[in-house]
Write a protein that holds these residues in place. Sequence first.
Motif, short mmCIF file in Angstrom:
data_model
loop_
_atom_site.label_atom_id
_atom_site.label_comp_id
_atom_site.label_asym_id
_atom_site.label_seq_id
_atom_site.Cartn_x
_atom_site.Cartn_y
_atom_site.Cartn_z
N MET A 43 0.74 -1.09 -0.06
CA MET A 43 -0.12 0.15 -0.02
C MET A 43 0.91 1.37 0.14
O MET A 43 1.72 1.63 0.86
N GLU A 47 -7.22 1.24 -4.99
CA GLU A 47 -7.12 1.03 -3.59
C GLU A 47 -8.09 1.96 -2.89
O GLU A 47 -8.50 1.56 -1.71
N TRP A 48 -8.09 3.13 -3.45
CA TRP A 48 -8.92 4.20 -2.79
C TRP A 48 -10.51 3.58 -2.49
O TRP A 48 -11.00 3.48 -1.40
N THR A 72 -11.24 0.32 -2.45
CA THR A 72 -11.42 -0.84 -1.69
C THR A 72 -11.43 -0.10 -0.22
O THR A 72 -12.05 -0.95 0.41
N HIS A 73 -10.78 0.61 0.13
CA HIS A 73 -10.93 1.42 1.44
C HIS A 73 -11.96 2.07 1.80
O HIS A 73 -12.56 2.04 2.90
N MET A 82 -12.21 -2.02 3.21
CA MET A 82 -10.82 -2.67 4.10
C MET A 82 -10.06 -1.94 5.14
O MET A 82 -10.07 -0.62 4.61
N LEU A 142 -7.65 0.20 6.89
CA LEU A 142 -6.03 0.72 6.66
C LEU A 142 -5.28 0.30 8.11
O LEU A 142 -5.93 -0.28 9.00
#
Length: 453
Positions: free
Chosen positions: A1, A55-56, A58-59, A64, A66
Amino acid sequence: MPIDPQAYRPETTILELGNGFYDPVTAADFPQTVLRFRNDRAADEVGLATLSDEEWTTHFGRFMPLPGTLSQPLALRYHGHQFRQYNPELGDGRGFTFAQLRDRNGRLMDLGSKGSGQTPWSRFGDGRLTLKGGVREVLASELLEALGVPTSRSFSLIETGEALERGDEPSPTRSAVLVRLSHGHIRIGTFQRLAYTRDEDGLRALTAYVLRHLYGEDGYDPVRLLDLVVQRTARLAARYMAAGFVHGVLNSDNINVTGESFDYGPWRFAPTWDPAIVAAYFDHGGLYAFGRQPEAIHWNAMQLAVALRQISDAEPLIAVLDRFPEHYQREVTAAILWRLGRSPRDHEHDRALVQAVERALRGTGVEIARFFFDVFATDLPASYGAEWDEVRAALSGYEPRQSRDHAFWSGEPCAMLIDEVEAIWSAIDRDDDWSPFHAKVRAIRQMGQALAS
């Protein structure tokens, strides 16, 4: 990440309070996650601007965790007065605290959601957010930030692919999940819940938590806490007025103890200085009208004092509350001078100028955004007639705080009245055209740079 190791500072301080303050929850599993807005300016402050879009989402669409912060989202528990009626059945019903981080200045920040699914506090709601509601919150928080109002910041907006039914707008309508970056999510209503259940140990623990983690002060002192909250909320009320902003729902569960504005539902910016303007169609009595916002916020601060009465003597709490008008007058004077682009002189002249401005705006019906644009760091234009002579005379003794060299001053005022908000949404709803939305965010940020430069 790919996080910024110098700026990414995860925290889990909320866990110090214990399980009685929150409920672990799971985010909804959305049909899709289409990224519509990411606030890289805010993300940079907490070391997350280097995330890829994948990734953005996903979080902040799939939630998900951090690294190093909360392992599971937490729905916070609170009560509150809603239009002066006490409600003990509140709590995070369509949102949660997802992560805690330190920003580059060392402040404790929360990433909290809106529209992330049902929780134990959803009651009969679906826990979702309309895409229109998310768009409106981004626009409100961006403009408030530019106008110097302490506010949560819209961090992420992701469309989620569900068709929502709503009774107060055309349905079915598109859905979204919003993530806010806030300086804490502790509300006046958080304290009210503990007072309602007579949990004195919980009140003491929460008081110490807020003083330590949100105000940077060690020790346990309910009177000091109330004093800080009164000062910060008086400042918030003043900044609302200088911005011409009507929040719409200033219930005690919507007042953050850091004095940071958040939760933008039926907001609007007043076109003119009309104290009777309301934002919520259901505010039939005008309880939270534009001109009554300082009163409403003071009343909410009183409810914090009532809650703290269980762990403090009454007299010092009352003395602190009585200073709210004094704090408000000082703060509204400073806020309007700032928007005028003027440096303060002294209390007498500053108050006279601000009162003259308020009288002229109320009496003439000149648009708020137009007036502050025209007069910022320059003389009042000749087109402002004799009814503005008192303001013209009061301004004559002031030096500009800065110049008008920024490119923003070569154009037109940046306002955001309800018709423009509806037009921005219409382009998205009808044609999936996001260009007016992104253009407005750019224009707002340009104004913010001009005011702050």
